[in-house]
Design an enzyme around this catalytic site. Structure first.
Site, PDB file in Angstrom:
ATOM      1  N   GLU A 167       9.445   2.448  10.766  1.00 22.30           N
ATOM      2  CA  GLU A 167      10.394   3.555  10.687  1.00 22.30           C
ATOM      3  C   GLU A 167       9.583   4.834  10.692  1.00 22.30           C
ATOM      4  O   GLU A 167       8.742   5.037   9.811  1.00 22.30           O
ATOM      5  CB  GLU A 167      11.188   3.485   9.370  1.00 22.30           C
ATOM      6  CG  GLU A 167      12.250   2.434   9.345  1.00 22.30           C
ATOM      7  CD  GLU A 167      13.188   2.507  10.530  1.00 22.30           C
ATOM      8  OE1 GLU A 167      13.388   3.606  11.097  1.00 22.30           O
ATOM      9  OE2 GLU A 167      13.699   1.453  10.911  1.00 22.30           O
ATOM     10  N   CYS A 187      12.979  11.713   6.622  1.00 22.94           N
ATOM     11  CA  CYS A 187      13.026  11.338   8.036  1.00 22.94           C
ATOM     12  C   CYS A 187      14.389  11.669   8.598  1.00 22.94           C
ATOM     13  O   CYS A 187      14.557  11.775   9.806  1.00 22.94           O
ATOM     14  CB  CYS A 187      12.813   9.844   8.201  1.00 22.94           C
ATOM     15  SG  CYS A 187      11.409   9.271   7.323  1.00 22.94           S
ATOM     16  N   GLU A 201       8.720  17.316  14.594  1.00 14.89           N
ATOM     17  CA  GLU A 201       9.146  17.095  13.218  1.00 14.89           C
ATOM     18  C   GLU A 201       8.275  17.966  12.308  1.00 14.89           C
ATOM     19  O   GLU A 201       7.054  17.821  12.288  1.00 14.89           O
ATOM     20  CB  GLU A 201       8.980  15.629  12.835  1.00 14.89           C
ATOM     21  CG  GLU A 201       9.493  15.357  11.438  1.00 14.89           C
ATOM     22  CD  GLU A 201       9.351  13.906  11.019  1.00 14.89           C
ATOM     23  OE1 GLU A 201       8.255  13.343  11.186  1.00 14.89           O
ATOM     24  OE2 GLU A 201      10.342  13.344  10.528  1.00 14.89           O
ATOM     25  N   LYS A 212       0.876  -1.184   0.000  1.00 20.07           N
ATOM     26  CA  LYS A 212       0.000   0.000   0.000  1.00 20.07           C
ATOM     27  C   LYS A 212       0.911   1.231   0.000  1.00 20.07           C
ATOM     28  O   LYS A 212       1.482   1.609   1.024  1.00 20.07           O
ATOM     29  CB  LYS A 212      -0.906   0.034   1.240  1.00 20.07           C
ATOM     30  CG  LYS A 212      -1.856   1.225   1.221  1.00 20.07           C
ATOM     31  CD  LYS A 212      -1.893   1.905   2.556  1.00 20.07           C
ATOM     32  CE  LYS A 212      -2.504   3.281   2.573  1.00 20.07           C
ATOM     33  NZ  LYS A 212      -1.966   4.277   1.650  1.00 20.07           N
TER      34      LYS A 212
END
Ligand code: UN1
Length: 492
Positions: A251, A285, A382, A177
């Site tokens: 992750e 990331c 973030e 997906k």
């Protein structure tokens, strides 16, 4: 790419429409007047079909000798290589990153498929001793079964390739997906797998929302492992939904620091900060969203950084003069805009950037804040945009303390020429990756990639770590003594 192109799901070796009969559309993030096509709004029924197909295909795929699987994977690498330029251009149009970086993304995928193909002739287990006579001990790797791979848009060919290549060489079958923002890259990758000879049902593609497709893939009883890369809030939901009986590899994001010490080569550090903070418009990331600078050189380094940042050019990633492409969509732009305001309100000093330019795409000016402290949101959260935040440190210990003062722990970097400082940083930075004298980005596929704390679940991607995730290491004892020998008891 015709404007009206309709992209399909890939289930059991066939390109089909979703059971929902619904599609959604996307536009080029660098020019929102340019439509990219229509994509299937997959649903739970599609997932069930895909998992069933993968379950059936597993029975044959697990028996294909791994070196043979490797040959197919190697063909995937070759086809990616032949189509590298076309794929890179599609990627830039679909999600915005500049062409040089899109080429790098495809290259990372090529590397992953080559690495996995070679593993077909290794997939080592171990042999070891036994505490008893005439008893043999070893481990062998067995595949898990059906694996769900849920992937992000920021590395739309590389990250699905990290996951798929390792899952397949270990003998698993997959339902992928991809992010709803990068369905074209996913379709193109699967077309290549099909052409390379991956048998039907071994890899299946279901596009659609996280709420329906993602949730079903995570909860599905027939799925043996879930590998997810994305936001930590989604990770939280996945962790609650996955239930027992499945491996879960995750992750997630980070707030990666670059430490610049007073003895550092400042020009080198500047290159690293610009690349780390603004590459992929900060949407990695591993982006360097914090810079921790020694007080002795802070003013000087700040000036250097602002001067370079002001020269960066925004624009379409297809234009080779562009340094910074758009963000992936409007929601991303809105989120970054919100943080620009928060930064100003919580008392950080804006050095440059800080505005949303009036362009026909989701652009944000590259931005540097300074005098940020632990209690600020722009230090902690973030942002996933071209925004970096400087803080001042008095010493190495102070710098490491600031670096570790966030909930994340993916990537970190230090610029210094002092071997003692390097070694202390390697030991004390609570991050899954530490770079010395280079930026926070630059992973290579044959080494483990992943973070600690909120950034990862403990299972790392790529390298030898991925083999451990995608296989079950079975322990085998062969007793050829011809009598009952009781471990721990018959030891004399
Ligand atoms: C990510 O941002 O999700 O080293 C992955 C790097 C890239 C991978 C980043 N090769 O930053």
């Amino acid at each position: 790419m015709p404007k009206s192109a309709i992209y399909k799901l890939y289930i059991d070796g066939r390109w089909i429409s979703s059971e929902s009969r619904e599609t959604y559309s996307r536009v080029n993030p660098a020019n929102y007047n340019e439509p990219l096509g229509r994509f299937q709004q997959g649903n739970e029924k599609d997932v069930d079909k895909a998992v069933d197909a993968a379950e059936i295909a597993f029975e044959k795929w697990r028996d294909v000798p791994p070196p043979k699987r490797g040959e197919i994977l190697f063909r995937v690498a070759q086809l990616l290589k032949e189509n590298k330029e076309e794929l890179a251009r599609i990627m830039t149009r679909e999600m915005g990153k500049v062409l040089t970086e899109a080429r790098g993304d495809v290259q990372e995928a090529i590397d992953a498929w080559i690495l996995a193909a070679g593993e077909g002739r290794r997939l080592f287990g171990r042999t070891t001793t036994s505490e008893l006579r005439d008893k043999f001990a070893m481990t062998v790797r067995l595949p898990l079964g059906v694996v769900s791979c849920i992937t992000p848009w920021n590395f739309p060919i590389a990250i699905p390739s990290w996951k798929l290549s390792m899952a397949l060489i270990c003998g698993n079958t997959v339902v992928l997906k991809p992010s709803s923002d990068t369905p074209i890259c996913a379709v193109k990758l699967i077309e290549i797998l099909e052409k390379a000879g991956v048998p039907k049902g071994v890899v299946n593609l279901v596009t659609g929302s996280g709420g329906s497709v993602g949730t079903r893939l995570v909860k599905h009883k027939k799925v043996r492992a879930v590998s997810f890369t994305g936001h930590k809030d989604t990770g939280d939901v996945i962790m609650k939904n996955v239930g027992v009986g499945k491996k879960l590899g995750m992750e997630m994001g980070s707030k990666n620091p670059i430490i610049v010490m007073d003895d550092a080569d400042l020009k080198l550090a500047l290159d690293g900060v610009i690349w780390g903070a603004f590459g992929t418009s900060g949407q990695r990331c591993t982006a360097a969203s914090r810079v921790i600078v020694h007080k002795k050189i802070k003013q000087k380094f700040e000036r250097m950084l602002v001067e370079r940042t002001n020269k960066l050019r925004l624009g379409s990633g297809l234009d080779l003069k562009t340094d910074i492409g758009p963000l992936v969509n409007k929601a991303a732009q809105d989120k970054v805009a919100k943080y620009l305001e928060i930064g100003k309100q919580e008392g950080a000093k804006l050095c440059c950037g800080g505005k949303i330019p009036k362009l026909k795409g989701w652009f944000v000016q590259p931005t540097v804040f300074t005098d940020t402290s632990k209690d600020m949101k722009i230090f902690q959260d973030e942002i996933f945009g071209p925004v970096t935040a400087i803080s001042e440190a008095n010493s190495l210990d102070h710098a490491i303390d600031l670096a570790n003062a966030v909930e994340y722990g993916l990537s970190s970097s230090i610029y210094t020429n002092d071997i003692r400082r390097m070694m202390l940083a390697i030991k004390n930075l609570e991050y899954g990756i530490t770079y010395i004298n280079t930026s926070t980005i630059g992973a290579e596929v044959h080494l483990p990639f992943g973070g600690t704390k909120v950034s990862g679940s403990g299972w790392k991607e790529m390298g030898w770590s991925a083999l451990d995730f995608y296989s079950d290491e079975k322990t085998v004892f062969v007793d050829y003594s011809g009598k009952l020998q009781r471990a721990q008891i018959d030891i004399d």
